[in-house]
Design a protein around this motif. Structure first.
Motif, short mmCIF file in Angstrom:
data_model
loop_
_atom_site.label_atom_id
_atom_site.label_comp_id
_atom_site.label_asym_id
_atom_site.label_seq_id
_atom_site.Cartn_x
_atom_site.Cartn_y
_atom_site.Cartn_z
N ALA A 1 -16.25 -3.36 -14.30
CA ALA A 1 -15.99 -1.79 -14.77
C ALA A 1 -14.58 -1.38 -14.46
N ALA A 2 -13.92 -1.78 -13.54
CA ALA A 2 -12.76 -1.34 -13.08
C ALA A 2 -11.65 -1.82 -14.25
N GLY A 3 -11.92 -3.17 -14.42
CA GLY A 3 -11.09 -3.83 -15.67
C GLY A 3 -11.22 -3.03 -16.78
N ASP A 4 -12.36 -2.65 -17.28
CA ASP A 4 -12.54 -1.95 -18.57
C ASP A 4 -11.94 -0.76 -18.52
N TYR A 5 -12.06 0.08 -17.46
CA TYR A 5 -11.42 1.39 -17.24
C TYR A 5 -9.78 1.34 -17.34
N LEU A 6 -9.42 0.34 -16.81
CA LEU A 6 -8.02 0.20 -16.79
C LEU A 6 -7.48 -0.12 -18.19
N LYS A 7 -8.32 -1.25 -19.12
CA LYS A 7 -7.91 -1.44 -20.23
C LYS A 7 -7.87 -0.25 -21.35
N ARG B 1 -16.19 0.69 -7.52
CA ARG B 1 -17.26 0.67 -6.68
C ARG B 1 -18.41 0.28 -7.58
N GLU B 2 -18.18 0.25 -8.80
CA GLU B 2 -19.43 -0.23 -9.76
C GLU B 2 -19.12 -1.78 -9.95
N GLY B 3 -18.03 -2.23 -9.73
CA GLY B 3 -17.70 -3.64 -9.85
C GLY B 3 -16.29 -3.97 -10.47
N PRO B 4 -15.81 -5.20 -10.44
CA PRO B 4 -14.49 -5.69 -11.07
C PRO B 4 -14.78 -5.34 -12.23
N GLN C 1 3.55 -6.63 5.42
CA GLN C 1 2.90 -7.80 4.57
C GLN C 1 1.68 -6.99 4.03
N VAL C 2 1.34 -7.45 2.65
CA VAL C 2 0.25 -6.86 1.94
C VAL C 2 -0.81 -7.93 1.62
N GLU C 3 -2.02 -7.82 2.19
CA GLU C 3 -3.01 -8.90 1.56
C GLU C 3 -4.07 -8.22 0.88
N ALA C 4 -4.32 -8.79 -0.17
CA ALA C 4 -5.34 -8.31 -1.02
C ALA C 4 -6.82 -9.01 -1.02
N LEU C 5 -7.94 -8.32 -0.30
CA LEU C 5 -8.76 -9.10 0.46
C LEU C 5 -9.99 -9.52 -0.49
N ASP C 6 -9.98 -8.91 -1.92
CA ASP C 6 -11.21 -9.34 -2.72
C ASP C 6 -10.81 -9.99 -3.83
N GLY C 7 -11.71 -10.23 -4.77
CA GLY C 7 -11.44 -11.06 -6.08
C GLY C 7 -10.73 -10.40 -7.16
N PHE C 8 -10.82 -8.83 -7.22
CA PHE C 8 -10.28 -8.13 -8.07
C PHE C 8 -9.76 -6.81 -7.25
N ASN C 9 -8.45 -6.66 -7.32
CA ASN C 9 -7.70 -5.38 -6.64
C ASN C 9 -6.79 -4.81 -7.40
N GLY D 1 -10.51 9.11 -2.67
CA GLY D 1 -11.95 8.65 -2.81
C GLY D 1 -12.51 9.24 -4.28
N ASP D 2 -12.07 10.33 -4.55
CA ASP D 2 -12.65 10.81 -5.79
C ASP D 2 -12.02 10.52 -7.10
N TRP D 3 -11.04 9.68 -6.89
CA TRP D 3 -10.31 9.18 -8.24
C TRP D 3 -11.37 8.55 -9.24
N PRO D 4 -11.27 8.71 -10.18
CA PRO D 4 -12.34 7.71 -11.34
C PRO D 4 -12.03 6.14 -11.13
N LEU D 5 -10.81 6.10 -10.94
CA LEU D 5 -10.43 4.34 -10.92
C LEU D 5 -11.14 3.73 -9.59
N VAL D 6 -11.28 4.60 -8.44
CA VAL D 6 -12.14 4.13 -7.26
C VAL D 6 -13.32 4.05 -7.46
N ALA D 7 -13.82 5.08 -8.35
CA ALA D 7 -15.56 4.92 -8.67
C ALA D 7 -15.94 4.01 -9.68
N HIS D 8 -15.05 3.53 -10.65
CA HIS D 8 -15.30 2.26 -11.43
C HIS D 8 -15.03 1.11 -10.57
#
Length: 333
Positions: A42-48, A37-40, A238-246, A28-35
């Motif tokens: 922010a997560a995409g920008d962090y990965l890029k 939580r800010e929204g898709p 079986q793995v289901e991703a439940l949100d618009g960005f995962n 839960g404390d990983w930066p990717l998780v934190a980004h």
């Protein structure tokens, strides 16, 4: 399990129990998780920030498949296409369709973290210093997409699945449920592993009646960002991703040296050499396999002097090479 520190994962307990376990908020404390939580975005920008300049394999399916990457109607191909593109462009493609009421399905699976996102593990990683990892280092991968479904399949490795961005649902089955899951063709496959033919969202119980038995034995893990799921090798999932960005990071490992061959090779050879023999012979071979393979590992060699044990002795790399050469020679004659 809750309240587990990242440096205190109870690997002995997990491996001995051979059952799926959710460790809540372990990452839960990983930066990717934190980004995330800010929204898709922010997560995409962090990965890029970490994306290497090399293409990933992206699976793209039409809206009609509802995210379920599988076969086409007559099992001659797939219901999606594969395209190579830079990871940054793939991320932007997902983000561009976030508000679509029925978007295409996007999925990039089993993407090697160290190759495609170098440096990400420096900020987002598990401490894997248990003796179980001494035989070979775990393989760390990332899985990115929108609302997708990976049909139930099994892997030959143990797994730690770390939910990073978006929610995921795992439906897990013990290995003995394989027949009740109606596996599809050995090849082709959607992504390298045999998958169930049953559409969990609308199961055809007339065609697949034993699926009810599989579901009676199923375990369901609902993962929030930061949760980590352990499940043993050969458990179907079986793995289901439940949100618009995962995004999910996972660690695969086997507690055996890399020179130990994959049992899938043995399965294919058994189809060639055993399956169509008379039932009486198959039962006799079952007894021999129990003696040489599935029983106590030292039983077949216990009464022989060391110099005569050969391949029956504890396996080492040289013995593995000799056995592989013998097999190749027999198969090629």
């Amino acid at each position: 399990m809750s309240g587990i520190a990242p440096d205190a994962i109870p690997f002995d307990e997990l491996i001995d129990a051979q059952e799926p376990v959710v460790m809540e908020a372990l990452a839960g404390d990983w930066p990717l998780v934190a980004h995330g939580r800010e929204g898709p975005a922010a997560a995409g920008d962090y990965l890029k920030r970490f994306a290497a300049d090399r293409p990933v394999t992206a699976f793209i399916g039409p809206p009609e498949i509802g995210g379920r990457f599988h076969y086409d109607a007559d099992l001659t191909g797939m219901n999606f296409t594969a395209e190579r593109m830079p990871l940054a462009r793939f991320l932007d493609t997902i983000l561009a369709h976030l508000d679509d009421p029925a978007p295409p399905s996007f999925y990039a699976g089993s993407t090697d973290l160290d190759i495609y996102l170098p440096g990400l593990r420096g900020e987002n990683d598990l401490l894997l210093d248990h003796p179980a990892f001494s035989a070979q280092a775990p393989l760390a991968s990332i899985w990115i997409g929108n609302r997708t479904v990976a049909a139930a399949h099994h892997d030959m490795s143990n797994n730690l699945a770390c939910c990073m961005v978006g929610r995921r649902r795992f439906t897990l089955f013990p290995p003995e449920q394989a027949a009740n899951l109606y596996p599809g063709p050995l090849e082709p496959t959607p992504a390298g592993q045999v998958v169930t033919m049953v559409d969990f969202r609308d199961p055809d119980h007339e065609r697949y009646p034993r699926f009810r038995e599989a579901m009676a034995a199923a375990q369901v893990a609902e993962l929030e960002p930061g949760d980590v799921l352990f499940y043993p090798a050969l458990w179907w999932h079986q793995v289901e991703a439940l949100d618009g960005f995962n995004a999910m990071i996972n660690y695969w490992w086997n507690p055996v040296p890399a020179w130990i061959d994959t049992p899938q090779t043995s399965l294919l050879h058994a189809l060639l050499s055993l399956r169509d023999r008379p039932e009486s012979e198959k039962q006799a071979w079952r007894a021999l396999f129990d003696y040489y393979v599935f029983g106590p590992s030292g039983l077949a060699a216990a009464h022989l002097p060391a110099h005569a044990q050969g391949a029956l002795a504890p396996m080492d790399e040289m013995t593995a090479r000799k056995l592989r050469a013998q097999l190749l020679n027999r198969l090629n004659r």
